[in-house]
Design an enzyme around this catalytic site. Structure first.
Site, PDB file in Angstrom:
ATOM      1  N   GLU A  33      63.456  26.883  -8.834  1.00 25.95           N
ATOM      2  CA  GLU A  33      62.921  25.683  -9.496  1.00 25.95           C
ATOM      3  C   GLU A  33      64.025  24.912 -10.233  1.00 25.95           C
ATOM      4  OE1 GLU A  33      60.033  24.328  -9.341  1.00 25.95           O
ATOM      5  OE2 GLU A  33      58.405  25.775  -9.227  1.00 25.95           O
ATOM      6  N   GLY A  34      65.200  24.829  -9.621  1.00 18.28           N
ATOM      7  CA  GLY A  34      66.337  24.158 -10.250  1.00 18.28           C
ATOM      8  C   GLY A  34      67.214  25.181 -10.943  1.00 18.28           C
TER       9      GLY A  34
END
Length: 824
Positions: free
Chosen positions: A501-502
């Site tokens: 997620e990043g």
């Protein structure tokens, strides 16, 4: 001396007005009144007139709109356009899709803390609590994490069936489509509890309720898509995954090379208009078993079949697994945490336009859709997973440290271990408050872009630090894998959450402050929009209002920073009780520091600021820790300001304040324009950096809270699976704590007798017999020590295996005898 008095009065009056953010007319009236008073009291007349002239020369042109716009606003608007950081379409969408909640107050330099405290206390409904107490508790009892991670490398069939039958995949799907329709808070609580017993189970449940077909359809799907897919997703008839990340586009999702060409093709026996997709995705959770694939790709229409735009942009689609050309690859194996994860590929896979999420009307709007859903996903799944693991780790490790003894003393009594226990407890407290705060923001209707990045980065980073300390405290218990190990798999899986997620490095260096400085600032976004307004007259009018609001804002924050630095933020109005008022005052100081640093950085560096990732990361740390302490104080007051919890709150607060000053110090010492950095240092740290990390006495108090049953410990443990059962070694260890504490006086009496050589037997059982005969112990006390020995043995025992058990299954079958090679 009287010559200086008017100028001193002017300086003090201006500082007072700036601190209290008075309007320009009020500033002028206040200072002229002070100068009249100076003249009446005998100050030098010439000096008084000069000071008054300064006030008039500043106030009159600026209070007249026509002269102000001509002399200041128009030239500044031209300058602003030049220094304005160039925004790509990607960045513009990211800024425009996010919303601002309380984090916006932190950029004001004067947060409205009462607004924070007035938010409703997050509460579960009776239905949501019943789900936690029923199906979630039962699922946790069924989980055997050793079998999942070592034997099956997957959830066993009975767990899959239970998850689907009880609609765990449908928590975010509205009831009208057969889902549970739960709040974000309930979603957080479910993931938190599951993560406390198995990260594989929490990931499996979390992903369908995070970024994926369910959430995207719920927000953007056509009615036909919702009616068909949402009931099937809620019941587990469809297992979803979402393909975003690819080999050549990891964190840079907008550069995905996967593409779709608008064309005509066959679909269910008819010739229809659609898209021919070519894609290559990896790291896709649930992909190996998914029946419905969400896909992000860049859409092109070279022949103009649906409009004049050739490059339509990022678009999202739904692909049934059985679609011709879809290839689901073999599984990835993420650090011995074998949740279902793998690649998906396809070449010239045709789907009709009706399979685009939201239909043809939403073509090219995929990045907007992803930004909103990514923010919500980052707010829940990863922070909740970190919270479950950290809270369970804190209470179980505290119990272990009390039960496990070395040199006749609980290991938790050694100062080095106390330091580690304090870090574990304090950070678990922070993670718990932060993860709940972001869930509450989602329930209030926010799309928390900045808080979600803060929560994702800091919850996952701190949970990795927590498990590292846990492993240090429990030693051999943690490094020997097996059914009795409650921490080893968490240690192995810690880097996973850091990456997904990043990536955390990117999140800290680019997103937190990069988005916050523009999105949350009270004036910058308004100035940007005004400067870019095609109607120059309207733009100048809006820019004029924003510019002078911003100038007053900047002067105020400079004055507030200096005043708070001089006084160590000991004075001023603050909400809270007698214990927390001082905390709110300190946060006022750091909010002013942050706002001042943001303004100076944007003014001095302009568009170059977004390339100064170290500076951005440090200022992001300041913002993050102010937000985290806000979340902690909110939770503390929501819980009724429990006195027993004060050591945890104090440790967490002082740790964050220390980190804030370290970050500010590093930002100032390394500011690209050195003289500006020196000036800012004088305003922010007039006496130097003063905040210190939590001291030994406070660490000792936090460690003690984890090692004895008490209300604060129970509150920290709330929401994690601690039921003592065969498959939950951590729950068993936690359940032993009260008995171990109760037995300690008897144990000390027994050990004293041994040391005095009043008991001569050598083995434990014989020693107990002799102690009873000699009257050292009663029969009841003997039974108490026998129980203590039994629970200590279960606490410290590790597993051992037959060598064949540890071999991979594919190598356990007898190998065929080697065939002789033919002579050459």
């Amino acid at each position: 001396m009287s010559i200086l008095v008017p100028f001193l009065a002017l300086l003090l009056g201006s500082a007072f007005a700036a601190y209290h953010r008075m309007r320009l007319a009020t500033w002028a009236a206040l200072n002229l009144s002070l100068l009249v008073a100076c003249w009446l009291l005998g100050a030098n007349a010439t000096a008084t007139l000069v000071a008054a002239a300064i006030v008039v020369l500043i106030a009159v042109p600026l209070l007249l709109p026509a002269s102000r716009k001509a002399l200041v606003s128009a030239p500044m608007m031209g300058f602003f356009r030049k220094v304005l950081p160039p925004l790509s379409q990607t960045e513009r969408i990211a800024l425009e899709t996010g919303s601002v909640g309380f984090e916006g107050e932190l950029f004001t330099g004067d947060p409205d803390w009462q607004k924070l405290l007035n938010y409703p206390k997050p509460q579960l409904t009776a239905e949501e609590q019943a789900f936690l107490d029923g199906p979630v508790e039962e699922l946790c009892r069924m989980v055997n994490d050793w079998e999942i991670t070592h034997v099956h490398a997957d959830l066993p069939p009975q767990l899959w069936d239970f998850i689907k039958q009880n609609k765990f995949f449908g928590m975010i799907i509205p009831k009208q489509y057969g889902g549970l329709g739960f709040s974000a808070l309930a979603h957080h609580k479910v993931i938190q509890k599951l993560a406390s017993v198995s990260s594989v189970v929490s990931s499996t449940v979390g992903v369908p309720n995070s970024l994926g077909p369910g959430e995207l359809l719920n927000h953007y799907g056509t009615q036909e898509q919702k009616d068909y897919y949402l009931p099937r997703l809620a019941l587990g008839q469809e297992v979803p995954c979402f393909g975003l990340t690819g080999p050549f586009a990891g964190s840079d999702a907008t550069s995905i090379p996967d593409y779709g060409i608008v064309c005509k093709g066959e679909w269910n026996g008819a010739n229809v208009l659609g898209v021919k997709l070519t894609f290559d995705k990896r790291y896709i959770t649930l992909a190996p078993i998914a029946t419905l694939i969400g896909l992000a790709f860049r859409m092109y229409d070279p022949d103009g079949l649906i409009g004049d735009t050739k490059d339509i942009g990022i678009t999202l689609a739904l692909l049934p697994r059985e679609t011709d050309g879809v290839e689901v690859g073999r599984r990835h194996f993420p650090l011995n945490s074998p949740f279902q994860n793998g690649p998906i590929r396809g070449r010239e896979v045709f789907i009709p336009l009706s399979q685009l999420i939201g239909g043809a009307d939403m073509a090219g709007k995929g990045w907007n859709m992803l930004n909103e859903c990514l923010a919500v996903g980052r707010s829940i799944t990863l922070p909740s997973t970190a919270s479950g693991g950290a809270k369970a780790g804190a209470v179980v490790t505290g119990a272990y440290a009390r039960i496990r003894k070395q040199f006749g003393l609980s290991v938790g009594r050694f100062e080095g271990v106390e330091e580690a226990l304090a870090r574990i407890g304090g950070k678990a407290y922070i993670i718990s408050a932060l993860s709940q705060a972001t869930a509450a923001a989602v329930d209030r209707g926010d799309v928390p872009s900045v808080p979600s990045a803060i929560a994702k980065y800091h919850c996952t980073s701190m949970s990795r630090e927590v498990i590292s300390d846990v492993m240090d405290v429990i030693g051999g218990k943690g490094i020997i894998l097996g059914p009795k190990n409650f921490a080893g798999r968490s240690w192995q899986a810690a880097p996973i959450a850091i990456t997904v997620e990043g990536a955390n490095i990117m999140t800290r260096s680019l997103l937190i402050f990069g988005q916050g400085a523009i999105l949350c600032h009270p004036w910058v976004m308004k100035e940007m929009k005004a400067a870019q307004d095609p109607d120059r007259a309207a733009g100048l009018e809006a820019f004029d209002r924003s510019l002078f609001g911003h100038i007053g804002f900047g002067i105020s924050n400079a004055v507030r920073s200096f005043w708070f630095g001089l006084t160590a933020a000991r004075f001023g109005a603050a909400p809270g009780d007698a214990y927390t008022k001082r905390f709110f005052r300190k946060l006022d100081r750091y909010s002013a520091n942050l706002a001042l640093m943001a303004d100076v950085s944007m003014l001095m560096l302009g568009g170059k600021l977004k390339f100064k990732e170290s500076l951005s990361g440090r200022l992001g740390d300041v913002l993050s820790h102010i937000y985290m302490t806000s979340a902690m104080l909110k939770r503390y007051h929501d819980e009724g300001a429990p006195q027993a919890e004060q050591p945890l709150l104090a440790w967490a607060f002082h740790n964050s304040v220390h980190e804030i000053e370290l970050a500010l110090s590093a930002a100032l010492r390394n500011f690209p324009i050195r003289p500006v950095g020196w000036l800012m240092w004088a305003l922010i740290f007039p006496w130097g950096r003063r905040a210190e990390a939590p001291g030994d006495r406070l660490c000792r108090r936090v460690a003690a809270l984890l090692m004895v049953p008490n209300a604060a410990r129970d509150r920290l443990a709330k929401g994690v699976f601690l039921t003592p059962c065969e498959n939950n070694p951590g729950g068993r260890i936690d359940s032993y704590l009260a008995k171990a504490v109760a037995a300690e006086p008897v144990e000390r009496k027994f050990l004293k007798a041994l040391k005095a050589k009043g008991i001569e037997a050598l083995d434990f059982a014989s020693q107990l017999d002799e102690a009873v005969r000699e009257g050292v112990l009663s029969v009841e006390e003997r039974a108490q020590l026998e129980e203590l020995r039994s629970i200590t043995l279960d606490t410290i025992t590790v597993d051992d295996f037959d060598p064949a058990e540890l071999r991979s299954a594919m190598y356990q079958a007898p190998s065929a005898p080697a065939q002789p090679r033919e002579a050459a």
